[in-house]
Design a protein around this motif. Structure first.
Motif, PDB file in Angstrom:
ATOM      1  N   ALA A 121     -12.906   5.754  -0.947  1.00  0.00           N
ATOM      2  CA  ALA A 121     -12.064   6.516  -0.017  1.00  0.00           C
ATOM      3  C   ALA A 121     -10.702   6.770  -0.658  1.00  0.00           C
ATOM      4  O   ALA A 121     -10.081   5.833  -1.170  1.00  0.00           O
ATOM      5  N   PRO A 122     -10.226   8.033  -0.617  1.00  0.00           N
ATOM      6  CA  PRO A 122      -8.941   8.336  -1.253  1.00  0.00           C
ATOM      7  C   PRO A 122      -7.746   7.713  -0.538  1.00  0.00           C
ATOM      8  O   PRO A 122      -6.713   7.448  -1.145  1.00  0.00           O
ATOM      9  N   GLY A 123      -7.908   7.426   0.767  1.00  0.00           N
ATOM     10  CA  GLY A 123      -6.763   6.952   1.549  1.00  0.00           C
ATOM     11  C   GLY A 123      -6.254   5.583   1.132  1.00  0.00           C
ATOM     12  O   GLY A 123      -5.103   5.248   1.400  1.00  0.00           O
ATOM     13  N   PHE A 124      -7.090   4.779   0.484  1.00  0.00           N
ATOM     14  CA  PHE A 124      -6.600   3.471   0.029  1.00  0.00           C
ATOM     15  C   PHE A 124      -5.653   3.606  -1.152  1.00  0.00           C
ATOM     16  O   PHE A 124      -4.861   2.713  -1.425  1.00  0.00           O
ATOM     17  N   ARG A 125      -5.740   4.719  -1.862  1.00  0.00           N
ATOM     18  CA  ARG A 125      -4.892   4.985  -3.026  1.00  0.00           C
ATOM     19  C   ARG A 125      -5.021   3.861  -4.057  1.00  0.00           C
ATOM     20  O   ARG A 125      -4.041   3.236  -4.461  1.00  0.00           O
ATOM     21  N   VAL A 126      -6.237   3.596  -4.469  1.00  0.00           N
ATOM     22  CA  VAL A 126      -6.442   2.593  -5.521  1.00  0.00           C
ATOM     23  C   VAL A 126      -7.147   3.243  -6.705  1.00  0.00           C
ATOM     24  O   VAL A 126      -8.245   3.776  -6.580  1.00  0.00           O
ATOM     25  N   GLY A 127      -6.473   3.212  -7.833  1.00  0.00           N
ATOM     26  CA  GLY A 127      -7.046   3.676  -9.091  1.00  0.00           C
ATOM     27  C   GLY A 127      -6.662   2.680 -10.167  1.00  0.00           C
ATOM     28  O   GLY A 127      -6.125   1.601  -9.873  1.00  0.00           O
TER      29      GLY A 127
ATOM     30  N   THR B  49       6.869   0.682  -8.496  1.00  0.00           N
ATOM     31  CA  THR B  49       6.424   0.218  -7.166  1.00  0.00           C
ATOM     32  C   THR B  49       6.561  -1.299  -6.958  1.00  0.00           C
ATOM     33  O   THR B  49       6.158  -1.793  -5.905  1.00  0.00           O
ATOM     34  N   LEU B  50       7.044  -2.031  -7.941  1.00  0.00           N
ATOM     35  CA  LEU B  50       7.003  -3.508  -7.979  1.00  0.00           C
ATOM     36  C   LEU B  50       5.564  -3.986  -8.151  1.00  0.00           C
ATOM     37  O   LEU B  50       5.244  -4.719  -9.068  1.00  0.00           O
ATOM     38  N   CYS B  51       4.694  -3.578  -7.230  1.00  0.00           N
ATOM     39  CA  CYS B  51       3.272  -3.893  -7.394  1.00  0.00           C
ATOM     40  C   CYS B  51       2.474  -2.875  -6.594  1.00  0.00           C
ATOM     41  O   CYS B  51       2.976  -2.316  -5.615  1.00  0.00           O
ATOM     42  N   PRO B  52       1.223  -2.622  -6.999  1.00  0.00           N
ATOM     43  CA  PRO B  52       0.403  -1.733  -6.168  1.00  0.00           C
ATOM     44  C   PRO B  52       0.117  -2.397  -4.823  1.00  0.00           C
ATOM     45  O   PRO B  52       0.155  -3.636  -4.723  1.00  0.00           O
ATOM     46  N   PRO B  53      -0.150  -1.624  -3.765  1.00  0.00           N
ATOM     47  CA  PRO B  53      -0.256  -2.182  -2.413  1.00  0.00           C
ATOM     48  C   PRO B  53      -1.323  -3.281  -2.296  1.00  0.00           C
ATOM     49  O   PRO B  53      -2.484  -3.061  -2.621  1.00  0.00           O
ATOM     50  N   THR B  54      -0.895  -4.440  -1.826  1.00  0.00           N
ATOM     51  CA  THR B  54      -1.795  -5.595  -1.715  1.00  0.00           C
ATOM     52  C   THR B  54      -2.938  -5.318  -0.733  1.00  0.00           C
ATOM     53  O   THR B  54      -4.096  -5.621  -1.010  1.00  0.00           O
ATOM     54  N   PHE B  55      -2.591  -4.755   0.406  1.00  0.00           N
ATOM     55  CA  PHE B  55      -3.608  -4.551   1.453  1.00  0.00           C
ATOM     56  C   PHE B  55      -4.749  -3.665   0.945  1.00  0.00           C
ATOM     57  O   PHE B  55      -5.924  -3.982   1.111  1.00  0.00           O
ATOM     58  N   SER B  56      -4.400  -2.558   0.300  1.00  0.00           N
ATOM     59  CA  SER B  56      -5.424  -1.640  -0.214  1.00  0.00           C
ATOM     60  C   SER B  56      -6.297  -2.332  -1.256  1.00  0.00           C
ATOM     61  O   SER B  56      -7.519  -2.155  -1.282  1.00  0.00           O
ATOM     62  N   GLN B  57      -5.664  -3.103  -2.111  1.00  0.00           N
ATOM     63  CA  GLN B  57      -6.441  -3.771  -3.159  1.00  0.00           C
ATOM     64  C   GLN B  57      -7.422  -4.767  -2.550  1.00  0.00           C
ATOM     65  O   GLN B  57      -8.579  -4.863  -2.970  1.00  0.00           O
ATOM     66  N   LEU B  58      -6.957  -5.522  -1.534  1.00  0.00           N
ATOM     67  CA  LEU B  58      -7.847  -6.494  -0.885  1.00  0.00           C
ATOM     68  C   LEU B  58      -9.002  -5.780  -0.181  1.00  0.00           C
ATOM     69  O   LEU B  58     -10.139  -6.251  -0.211  1.00  0.00           O
ATOM     70  N   ALA B  59      -8.701  -4.642   0.428  1.00  0.00           N
ATOM     71  CA  ALA B  59      -9.751  -3.898   1.135  1.00  0.00           C
ATOM     72  C   ALA B  59     -10.810  -3.408   0.148  1.00  0.00           C
ATOM     73  O   ALA B  59     -12.021  -3.546   0.383  1.00  0.00           O
ATOM     74  N   VAL B  60     -10.367  -2.844  -0.959  1.00  0.00           N
ATOM     75  CA  VAL B  60     -11.325  -2.337  -1.952  1.00  0.00           C
ATOM     76  C   VAL B  60     -12.117  -3.499  -2.551  1.00  0.00           C
ATOM     77  O   VAL B  60     -13.340  -3.428  -2.721  1.00  0.00           O
ATOM     78  N   SER B  61     -11.426  -4.601  -2.820  1.00  0.00           N
ATOM     79  CA  SER B  61     -12.095  -5.767  -3.397  1.00  0.00           C
ATOM     80  C   SER B  61     -13.161  -6.310  -2.440  1.00  0.00           C
ATOM     81  O   SER B  61     -14.284  -6.644  -2.850  1.00  0.00           O
TER      82      SER B  61
ATOM     83  N   MET C 208      -0.221 -11.029   2.309  1.00  0.00           N
ATOM     84  CA  MET C 208       0.613  -9.816   2.386  1.00  0.00           C
ATOM     85  C   MET C 208       1.956 -10.004   1.669  1.00  0.00           C
ATOM     86  O   MET C 208       2.956  -9.409   2.054  1.00  0.00           O
ATOM     87  N   GLN C 209       1.983 -10.863   0.664  1.00  0.00           N
ATOM     88  CA  GLN C 209       3.182 -10.999  -0.169  1.00  0.00           C
ATOM     89  C   GLN C 209       3.155  -9.941  -1.268  1.00  0.00           C
ATOM     90  O   GLN C 209       2.142  -9.272  -1.473  1.00  0.00           O
ATOM     91  N   TYR C 210       4.284  -9.815  -1.993  1.00  0.00           N
ATOM     92  CA  TYR C 210       4.232  -9.015  -3.220  1.00  0.00           C
ATOM     93  C   TYR C 210       3.150  -9.601  -4.114  1.00  0.00           C
ATOM     94  O   TYR C 210       2.966 -10.823  -4.173  1.00  0.00           O
TER      95      TYR C 210
END
Ligand SMILES: Cc1ncc(COP(=O)(O)O)c(C=O)c1O
Length: 359
Positions: free
Chosen positions: A180-186, A206-218, A1-3
């Motif tokens: 799912a649109p709620g993760f907001r990953v494109g 944003t500095l970086c796209p949200p880590t949590f969402s990216q890990l969930a999609v991955s 959960m770091q940047y």
């Protein structure tokens, strides 16, 4: 959960390349920028390329969220007509000539080639080649927005424009419609020089796209048979599309026309002559059925005779009931028009027929 990396998680970027292979794209993870939905990719691309007054070419109609971005950056939108086979290359050629004739140059063509939002149509393979040829000849960048490409009902996906023209196309993708649109990953896949600018713009936004969402999609992509799941979603959407088309056939007056989507979520309806989809919305909502009026999808005030229906969310029986109610509202509007003529209260003036041929 770091940047994380401003460009996005490297594992996810590799997985995105695998997803894009399904549409014929061979890409390197270095050229992918993960974004907060493809909506943010649209924002970043516009921020990088456009100054106030710059021209952007869009289909007529076009995605309301993109038009909002172009308006926020004070771009001038030039619409280009479509028909049942998507964007008309001759109309694009005419638009390019008209823009050149006033001493301007468009910054890019924004296009949604698959299962268009809102028009529901798909650009044929032949036209993709023609559009790309025109853009190459005019040195015009293409922004290919493709959130629905894997949601086709019958055939395998048509190769994306980016697959044939890696240098002239910025490709935008999204997990919103397939996961799912709620993760907001494109994401954006861009030629090297553009990609660097997009990463800088992403870091400042944003500095970086949200880590949590990216890990969930991955994790979803690596741990599940997502391709089979997307096919299952498509079957469900096809049933809903069929329900909507059958209900339109049954309930709508013969003077209304609509597109027949081969995938995605949307049907574009052209109302009987003289009706105004904006004026019709309050009575429709009173009848507890809603749609998006056509003018939302034009930057120039056109589209009042059209509306967008979406079949993605409600089950077939509710779609059928919604179309039945909407047909009732159309019937009442036609009666009012017969009684009061074109000047009845609440009717907007002008801008009736859209500059397009979507029937
Ligand atoms: C054509 C098009 N582009 C982009 C988007 C934005 O999607 P996302 O949820 O990935 O930001 C949408 C959403 O409806 C869309 O229809």
């Amino acid at each position: 959960m770091q940047y994380g990396s401003g460009q996005g998680d490297p594992t996810l970027r590799s997985q995105i390349c695998e997803v894009m292979r399904l549409e014929g794209i061979r890409a390197h993870p270095d050229d992918v920028v993960v974004t907060v939905g493809s909506q943010q990719a649209l924002d970043l691309v516009t921020r990088v390329f456009c100054d106030p007054g710059d021209v952007v070419i869009c289909e007529a109609p076009s995605y309301v969220g993109a038009l909002g971005v172009f308006s926020a950056y004070e771009c001038e939108v030039v619409h280009v007509a479509m028909d049942g086979d998507g964007l008309q290359p001759t109309a694009l050629r005419d638009a390019l000539q008209a823009i050149a004739a006033v001493g301007k140059r468009a910054k890019f063509l924004y296009t949604i080639p698959n299962f268009h939002n809102p028009a529901g149509v798909t650009l044929t393979a032949e036209r993709r080649t023609q559009v790309l040829d025109l853009c190459r000849d005019s040195d015009l960048l293409v922004v290919e927005d493709n959130p629905y490409g894997l949601l086709g009902f019958d055939d395998e996906p048509i190769p994306s424009m980016r697959a044939t023209e890696p240098e002239g196309v910025v490709y935008l993708g999204s997990f919103s419609k397939t996961f799912a649109p709620g993760f907001r990953v494109g994401w954006a896949l861009a030629p090297h020089a553009v990609r660097e600018k997009l990463v800088l713009a992403q870091e400042s936004a944003t500095l970086c796209p949200p880590t949590f969402s990216q890990l969930a999609v991955s994790a979803y992509l690596s741990g599940h048979d997502w391709h089979r799941q997307v096919k299952e979603f498509s079957r469900m959407y096809r049933d809903r599309r069929d329900a909507m088309l059958a209900a339109l056939d049954e309930y709508f007056p013969p003077t209304a026309t609509w597109t027949v989507p081969a995938g995605g979520f949307y049907v574009w309806v052209t109302l009987p002559p003289g009706l105004d989809s904006g004026a019709m919305l309050p009575p429709a909502v009173t009848a507890r059925v809603a749609y998006v009026p056509g003018t939302a999808f034009y930057a120039d005030g056109y589209g009042s005779s059209c509306l967008r229906l979406s079949y993605c969310y409600p089950p077939p029986e509710r779609i059928r009931e919604g179309v039945r109610r909407l047909a009732g509202v159309i019937g009442e509007e036609l009666e009012l028009r017969e009684t009061f003529g074109a000047n009845r209260p609440g009717q907007s003036r002008g801008s009736a027929r859209p500059n397009t041929d979507l029937t």
